[in-house]
Scaffold this active site. Structure first.
Site, PDB file in Angstrom:
ATOM      1  N   ASP A   1       0.847  -1.200   0.000  1.00  0.00           N
ATOM      2  CA  ASP A   1       0.000   0.000   0.000  1.00  0.00           C
ATOM      3  C   ASP A   1       0.879   1.246   0.000  1.00  0.00           C
ATOM      4  OD1 ASP A   1      -2.167   1.970   0.832  1.00  0.00           O
ATOM      5  OD2 ASP A   1      -3.279   0.092   1.001  1.00  0.00           O
TER       6      ASP A   1
ATOM      7  N   VAL B   1       1.713   0.730  -6.362  1.00  0.00           N
ATOM      8  CA  VAL B   1       1.502  -0.458  -7.209  1.00  0.00           C
ATOM      9  C   VAL B   1       1.715  -0.152  -8.696  1.00  0.00           C
ATOM     10  CG1 VAL B   1      -1.004  -0.187  -7.598  1.00  0.00           C
ATOM     11  CG2 VAL B   1      -0.022  -2.476  -7.410  1.00  0.00           C
TER      12      VAL B   1
ATOM     13  N   ASN C   1       1.342  -4.683 -13.376  1.00  0.00           N
ATOM     14  CA  ASN C   1       2.432  -5.094 -12.472  1.00  0.00           C
ATOM     15  C   ASN C   1       2.005  -6.271 -11.590  1.00  0.00           C
ATOM     16  OD1 ASN C   1       4.128  -3.093 -13.428  1.00  0.00           O
ATOM     17  ND2 ASN C   1       3.511  -1.604 -11.867  1.00  0.00           N
TER      18      ASN C   1
ATOM     19  N   TYR D   1     -11.866   6.198 -13.362  1.00  0.00           N
ATOM     20  CA  TYR D   1     -12.062   4.992 -12.548  1.00  0.00           C
ATOM     21  C   TYR D   1     -12.669   3.871 -13.390  1.00  0.00           C
ATOM     22  CZ  TYR D   1     -13.797   2.224  -8.521  1.00  0.00           C
ATOM     23  OH  TYR D   1     -14.069   1.236  -7.595  1.00  0.00           O
TER      24      TYR D   1
ATOM     25  N   LYS E   1     -10.820   0.400 -14.649  1.00  0.00           N
ATOM     26  CA  LYS E   1     -11.277  -0.932 -14.210  1.00  0.00           C
ATOM     27  C   LYS E   1     -11.652  -1.798 -15.412  1.00  0.00           C
ATOM     28  CE  LYS E   1     -11.165  -0.582  -9.596  1.00  0.00           C
ATOM     29  NZ  LYS E   1     -10.377  -1.467  -8.731  1.00  0.00           N
TER      30      LYS E   1
END
Ligand code: NAD
Ligand code: UDP
Length: 319
Positions: free
Chosen positions: A31, A57, A104, A150, A154
């Site tokens: 995180d 990330v 990743n 967003y 996704k």
């Protein structure tokens, strides 16, 4: 299993940590605390089976050891532009967490031969024209609207996950999460549950965007975690909706929360946010989760809200 969990310090991530550790797994939480908090995972510091990597990330991930599963949950998640923790104020970070972060995380899974689970969202259906939403629905998303950072991230993440499944034969899973609530939500991330409960504790009017006829279907976090855990152990590769089909209007929801404090509590109406892509209706069709995972939600809204309000009470020590 040894499990890499991105977004471990967030609302859902921290509950997943608890469940995975309770099931006997070892968890490496990753995180960067952009919307999560150290408090959410503080109690895990003394558990030798929990390790924390403070890392973005969207940057290359280097692990010192192999893992058996990768769960990618890191992403801002609140659509509220009024909060510094909402994705409208973190647009590039949100796109990168969904796109580069997914790449990743998949890369780690591929290198380790690990199973992979992606946290996707009901937002991939946009402002839906099919109701309730089944997994077969392609959605109704504005690719350049305010929520696109967003939603499209996704959608890309799902496409990338399926590509690794099809072309690298990776064992992948995709959960489409519908509105989830519970303890450890961020009080100031602008989502409707912390907003209404915070306003109720402060004695303020509850703020409704629009006339409150828009609907949501709220799932308690323990139910969500159960569904995600079952999916992780399953052999399902297609996306699975996890949510509570009990649909409620935002006005009725505000009245329920007001009723837990002071039924005469005022409600203020502000301009609707349709222009910024606020979906008018949202309700999961959970037939696939019921069939494939044997999963259904168990916690009624009244009970879930009671537990949630008790958690937020700790943020208001004088109330
Ligand atoms: P949250 O903001 O509480 O948690 C997200 C976590 O990810 C935070 O700890 C944050 O610091 C971390 N994070 C964000 N960007 C990162 C980055 N670049 N590198 C490392 N860490 C990063 O939100 P949440 O509600 O717990 O959501 C978790 C996941 O579930 C998200 O992927 C979200 O899209 C998805 N989801 C949540 C809901 C919901 O109702 N809560 C609904 C649909 C989907
Ligand atoms: N909402 C509201 N008042 C608030 C916060 C949210 O009326 O203070 C509404 C919002 O416009 C949306 C619904 O509540 O219709 C759920 O919003 P949330 O931000 O929780 O997430 P969304 O489901 O839109 O992703």
């Amino acid at each position: 299993m040894r499990i890499l969990l991105t977004g471990a310090a967030g609302f859902i991530g921290s509950h997943l940590c608890d469940r995975l550790l309770a099931e006997g797994h070892e968890v490496t939480g990753l995180d960067n605390f952009v919307t999560g908090s150290r408090e959410n995972i503080a109690r895990l510091g003394s558990d030798p089976r929990f390790h924390l990597i403070e890392h973005d990330v969207s940057q290359h991930i280097e692990l010192s050891d192999t893992v058996d599963a990768v769960m990618h949950f890191a992403s801002p998640a609140s659509p509220n532009p009024d909060s510094p923790f909402g994705y409208p104020q973190l647009p590039i970070q949100t796109l990168k967490a969904g796109a580069l972060g997914t790449h990743n995380s998949l890369g780690v899974a591929k290198a380790c031969g690990a199973r992979f689970l992606l946290a996707s969202t009901s937002e991939i259906y946009g402002d839906p024209q099919e109701h309730p939403q089944r997994e077969s629905y392609f959605g109704h998303v504005d690719p350049v609207g305010p929520r696109s950072v967003y939603d499209e991230a996704k959608r890309f993440a799902e496409a990338m996950t399926m590509a690794y499944c099809r072309y690298h034969s990776l064992d992948t899973k995709i959960v489409r999460i519908f509105n989830t609530y519970g303890p450890r939500m961020r009080l100031d991330d602008g989502r409707v549950v912390p907003n209404f409960v915070g306003q109720a504790f402060r004695g303020e009017a509850l703020t409704i965007y629009g006339d409150g006829t828009q609907t949501r279907s709220f799932c308690y976090v323990d139910d969500l975690v159960e569904g995600i855990y079952r999916l992780l152990l399953s052999s399902e590769h297609d996306p699975v909706n996890i949510g509570n089909p009990a649909e409620i209007s935002i006005l009725e929801f505000a009245n329920r929360i007001a009723g837990m404090f002071d039924p005469t509590r005022e409600i203020s109406f502000f301009p609707d946010r349709r222009g910024s892509g606020d979906p008018q209706r949202r309700q999961p069709d959970i037939t696939r989760a019921q069939t494939v995972l044997g999963w259904s939600p168990r916690v009624p809204l009244e009970e879930g809200l009671r537990r949630t309000v008790e958690y937020f009470r700790t943020k208001f020590p004088n109330k």
